[in-house]
Write an enzyme that holds these catalytic residues in place. Sequence first.
Site, short mmCIF file in Angstrom:
data_model
loop_
_atom_site.label_atom_id
_atom_site.label_comp_id
_atom_site.label_asym_id
_atom_site.label_seq_id
_atom_site.Cartn_x
_atom_site.Cartn_y
_atom_site.Cartn_z
N LYS A 1 13.28 -11.45 4.33
CA LYS A 1 13.21 -12.06 2.99
C LYS A 1 13.98 -13.37 2.90
O LYS A 1 14.85 -13.66 3.73
CB LYS A 1 13.66 -11.04 1.93
CG LYS A 1 12.55 -10.01 1.71
CD LYS A 1 12.76 -9.14 0.50
CE LYS A 1 11.54 -8.22 0.35
NZ LYS A 1 11.76 -7.11 -0.56
N ARG B 1 12.35 -0.57 4.81
CA ARG B 1 10.97 -1.09 4.86
C ARG B 1 11.00 -2.37 5.68
O ARG B 1 11.58 -3.37 5.25
CB ARG B 1 10.48 -1.34 3.43
CG ARG B 1 9.04 -1.81 3.32
CD ARG B 1 8.68 -2.06 1.87
NE ARG B 1 7.30 -2.50 1.73
CZ ARG B 1 6.89 -3.73 1.94
NH1 ARG B 1 7.75 -4.68 2.30
NH2 ARG B 1 5.62 -4.05 1.79
N1 HH2 Z 1 9.12 -5.82 -0.74
C1 HH2 Z 1 7.88 -6.36 -0.63
C2 HH2 Z 1 6.75 -5.60 -0.92
N2 HH2 Z 1 6.87 -4.31 -1.28
N3 HH2 Z 1 8.22 -2.42 -1.75
C3 HH2 Z 1 9.43 -1.89 -1.87
N4 HH2 Z 1 9.57 -0.60 -2.26
N5 HH2 Z 1 10.58 -2.59 -1.61
C4 HH2 Z 1 10.54 -3.88 -1.23
O1 HH2 Z 1 11.60 -4.50 -1.02
C5 HH2 Z 1 9.25 -4.51 -1.11
C6 HH2 Z 1 8.10 -3.73 -1.38
C7 HH2 Z 1 7.75 -7.78 -0.23
O2 HH2 Z 1 7.58 -7.88 1.14
P1 HH2 Z 1 6.17 -8.07 1.91
O3 HH2 Z 1 5.28 -6.89 1.67
O4 HH2 Z 1 6.46 -8.34 3.32
O5 HH2 Z 1 5.54 -9.38 1.30
P2 HH2 Z 1 4.41 -9.65 0.23
O6 HH2 Z 1 4.84 -9.01 -1.06
O7 HH2 Z 1 4.36 -11.14 0.16
O8 HH2 Z 1 3.15 -9.02 0.72
#
Ligand code: HH2
Length: 398
Positions: free
Chosen positions: A340, A374
Amino acid sequence: MNDADRLHNPRVIAGTLAGFEGFQRFSSSVVDPVRSLLPVAVEVEHVAQELLQPTKERLAVLGFFVDDRDAERGRLRVAGPLDRFALLESAESDQAPGFGPLAAAIARAVERRFTDEFDLPLRGRSLRCGRRPLIMGVLNLTPDSFSDGGLYEDPHTAIERAFTMVEEGADLIDVGAESTRPGARPVPAAEEIKRLTPVLRVLTDRLPVPVSVDTMKPEVADRCLEMGVSILNDVSGMEFDRRTADVAARHGAALVINHMRGTPRTMLSGPRYEDPVAEITRTLRDRVEIARQAGVPESRVVLDPGIGFGKRVEDNLDLLAKIEELRSLGRPLLLGCSRKSFLGELTGRSVSDRAFATAATTAHAALRGVKMVRVHDIKETVEVLGVLEAIDERLRLA
Ligand code: HH2
């Protein structure tokens, strides 16, 4: 080891006692005397003015240290050895009406804070959350996710990636089809379902580990749970649409409640926190109650403070520094720091080069009782947790 050493070795004593009934009852003080003496401090908020003085006096008589510097704001800090807090469970109200329930609530909060193992029921099976955090592998079927956007838009590549992550050691796979990065474009439910369906059909059928879906929309959640997904990961914590809790309840699914204020579009200009940990703890507690009223028992809830969701670098760091405080909510904690942007700000590294920074947060989380991480990088996470586990094992043997 000579005989005297053997006699005083908690493991040997535990082994000797293991055959006796009642061992469980006093095992914690025999096996782990250090734990029972562990100094614990809790902050008690919203104490009614008329209860402040009697509470302070009663706690002092029971052997606690009470700091009342913030009493004017209805706040007391109570410190004492871990085992002593159990006394509060049955404290009488006597001359101080209201003291009994307050004391019992403190005892419960402390007990929950030190709960180390959970069994998360998952539609016919259960997921054990123990000392070693579970690894939730991230799979984004999006064109625009901040770190893996566009890599897994093709269902075959996505499915392959899921299997690779499991081979590498992922304990569950979180599949998303809408980016939640700050400023991301919302995706209509039909498009989300279209992206998810071919991948989830295969994964829920063939993957040997549970699958969760990362969505804020009840209609998407409903379709995915019908396809056999067992965990609903709602990053809006039902802020976007409360019906996600109804859907989770109807399917008997586990529910991840993530903390987010505002929406992905607005969260960068989002609210400021005075005390992020206290405010987020309060919100998550309310959200657990909303889920409970919708029919999701607490035992199915996982909580996540939502690192990066409308939080500044310092808010994220505050949350990480005090992550243990959230354990008093009594539910397993999930943490998503992987790659992040706050890690980029701290290290100056680009998104593709934040594995070390992520590993640092994983180690920190694991040592503070977080139950799931995660992450995008599974191999690295397995190594970090493996080394910590080996050290922990030595500590327990010592
Ligand atoms: N962070 C993201 C997405 N989903 N769910 C939970 N429970 N906790 C988190 O910290 C979290 C999440 C963001 O990360 P990512 O899926 O890699 O990116 P994007 O939202 O751009 O798809």
